[in-house]
Design a protein around this motif. Structure first.
Motif, short mmCIF file in Angstrom:
data_model
loop_
_atom_site.label_atom_id
_atom_site.label_comp_id
_atom_site.label_asym_id
_atom_site.label_seq_id
_atom_site.Cartn_x
_atom_site.Cartn_y
_atom_site.Cartn_z
N PRO A 153 -8.99 -2.97 -8.15
CA PRO A 153 -9.64 -3.51 -9.22
C PRO A 153 -9.64 -5.07 -9.36
CG PRO A 153 -8.09 -1.90 -9.95
CD PRO A 153 -7.82 -2.29 -8.26
N GLY A 154 -10.72 -5.57 -9.63
CA GLY A 154 -10.68 -7.01 -9.78
C GLY A 154 -11.32 -7.80 -8.48
N SER A 155 -11.14 -7.36 -7.36
CA SER A 155 -11.47 -7.54 -6.23
C SER A 155 -12.90 -8.09 -6.01
CB SER A 155 -11.12 -6.63 -5.06
OG SER A 155 -11.30 -7.41 -3.60
N HIS A 159 -18.22 -6.51 -4.93
CA HIS A 159 -19.39 -7.08 -5.26
C HIS A 159 -20.02 -7.03 -4.02
CE1 HIS A 159 -17.98 -7.14 -9.57
NE2 HIS A 159 -17.10 -7.92 -8.99
N GLU A 160 -19.51 -6.84 -2.83
CA GLU A 160 -19.97 -7.14 -1.38
C GLU A 160 -21.32 -6.12 -1.12
OE1 GLU A 160 -18.82 -9.27 0.93
OE2 GLU A 160 -20.99 -8.78 1.38
N THR A 161 -22.22 -7.13 -0.92
CA THR A 161 -23.76 -5.99 -0.66
C THR A 161 -24.14 -6.46 0.77
OG1 THR A 161 -24.91 -8.14 -1.35
CG2 THR A 161 -24.43 -6.31 -2.82
N ALA A 167 -12.04 -8.51 4.34
CA ALA A 167 -10.73 -8.87 4.32
C ALA A 167 -10.24 -9.37 3.07
CB ALA A 167 -10.39 -9.63 5.72
N PRO A 168 -10.35 -8.73 2.10
CA PRO A 168 -9.81 -9.19 0.79
C PRO A 168 -8.48 -9.62 0.61
CG PRO A 168 -10.20 -6.86 0.77
CD PRO A 168 -10.74 -7.15 1.86
N TRP A 169 -8.24 -10.74 -0.24
CA TRP A 169 -6.44 -11.00 -0.18
C TRP A 169 -6.03 -10.16 -1.42
CZ3 TRP A 169 -2.60 -13.29 1.64
CH2 TRP A 169 -1.61 -13.38 0.77
N VAL A 170 -5.00 -9.38 -1.07
CA VAL A 170 -4.65 -8.37 -2.38
C VAL A 170 -3.32 -9.00 -2.57
CG1 VAL A 170 -3.80 -6.10 -2.92
CG2 VAL A 170 -5.66 -6.47 -1.07
N TYR A 214 -13.13 1.70 -12.63
CA TYR A 214 -12.38 1.61 -11.47
C TYR A 214 -13.01 1.69 -10.05
CZ TYR A 214 -9.08 3.13 -14.75
OH TYR A 214 -7.90 3.38 -15.95
N PRO A 215 -12.60 1.15 -9.21
CA PRO A 215 -13.32 0.85 -7.73
C PRO A 215 -13.65 2.12 -7.12
CG PRO A 215 -11.37 -0.76 -7.94
CD PRO A 215 -11.58 0.22 -9.25
N ALA A 216 -12.74 3.07 -7.25
CA ALA A 216 -13.33 4.63 -6.64
C ALA A 216 -14.39 5.17 -7.36
CB ALA A 216 -11.96 5.44 -6.90
N GLN A 217 -14.65 4.64 -8.70
CA GLN A 217 -15.96 5.17 -9.27
C GLN A 217 -17.10 4.74 -8.67
OE1 GLN A 217 -14.52 4.14 -13.13
NE2 GLN A 217 -14.75 6.28 -13.92
#
Ligand code: 6PG
Length: 243
Positions: A153-155, A159-161, A167-170, A214-217
């Motif tokens: 969430p919030g990553s 929005h990557e297209t 390689a997101p920072w978590v 949610y991201p999974a959605q």
């Protein structure tokens, strides 16, 4: 589509049967099968079942024609207990007749997570020879916060297209993750969410029946099949029980 199983063992068996079915169809169609494995704890039972000598699956999966990828990986060495590769290797890949050259792990030992992500994207493009690879099956899990793969969430990766692997920072893990992105996940021929346990019942209900947040959605295969396999405990919050 949603399938509900009595318990985590039956859930793994249902997923193993689906894995065999998908692998058979892909090999019949084009001579090989491409699958992305998920990490975390839930799929471990599935991997062990696919490799179990006393079970039918070991002789049913076309291992020599199956190419393994990972939908995400932790930014650790491949021998680290946190490694998704290590988990799948110990539970399955070291116990089945799959050629080493068919195992395409993320080189997460690379201190530069972004470089590891770029390299993994090149590997996917080279092997599939598709500008937007269509993997035959992508396995995914669901975190209590609604994350999947390593799309939290919030990553910004939500929005990557363009990129297929990022390689997101978590923040909460104080670490980078390497993850397939939505454009790649949503181009799969089939996506299987495997979710088990009462601790997931609330998020399962919200993700499947709740408003989009949610991201999974955001995993909605464009042309492919989306399948949720849940055990009874994880499905407990669903208003429409899909039994
Ligand atoms: C990871 C995963 C992640 C996982 C969920 C669910 O690397 O951790 O790929 O997305 O699927 O966090 O994890 P559990 O199955 O352990 O609950």
């Amino acid at each position: 589509m949603i399938e509900i199983f009595a318990n985590s063992q039956e859930l793994a068996r249902g997923a193993a049967e689906y894995f065999v079915e998908r692998s058979g169809e892909a090999v019949a169609q084009k001579g090989f099968f491409t699958v992305a494995l998920s990490g975390g704890s839930t799929p471990k039972v599935l991997y062990q079942l696919l490799a179990a000598p006393e079970e039918p699956f070991l002789s049913q999966v076309p291992w020599s024609r199956t190419h393994f990828f990972w939908s995400d990986e932790r930014h650790v060495r491949q021998d680290n207990p946190e490694s998704n590769y290590r988990m799948a290797h110990e539970a399955m890949l070291s116990r089945v007749p799959v050629p080493e050259s068919n195992i395409h792990r993320v080189h997460s030992e690379n201190p530069d997570a972004n470089a590891a992500a770029n390299e993994y994207e090149r590997t996917l493009l080279q092997l599939t020879r598709q500008s937007l690879p269509q993997l035959d099956l992508i396995l995914l899990g669901l975190g209590p916060d609604g994350h999947t793969a390593s799309i939290f969430p919030g990553s910004e990766v939500l929005h990557e297209t363009q990129r297929l692997v990022a390689a997101p920072w978590v923040e909460k893990f104080d670490s980078y993750r390497i993850t397939m992105t939505l454009p790649l996940l949503n181009n799969a021929a089939s996506v299987l969410f495997l979710v088990s346990g009462a601790e997931k019942a609330e998020i399962v209900q919200q993700v499947i029946e709740g408003p989009k947040q949610y991201p999974a959605q955001a995993v909605q295969p464009t042309h492919g099949q989306l399948l949720w396999m849940l055990d009874k405990d994880a499905a407990d919050g669903l208003s429409n029980r899909h039994e």
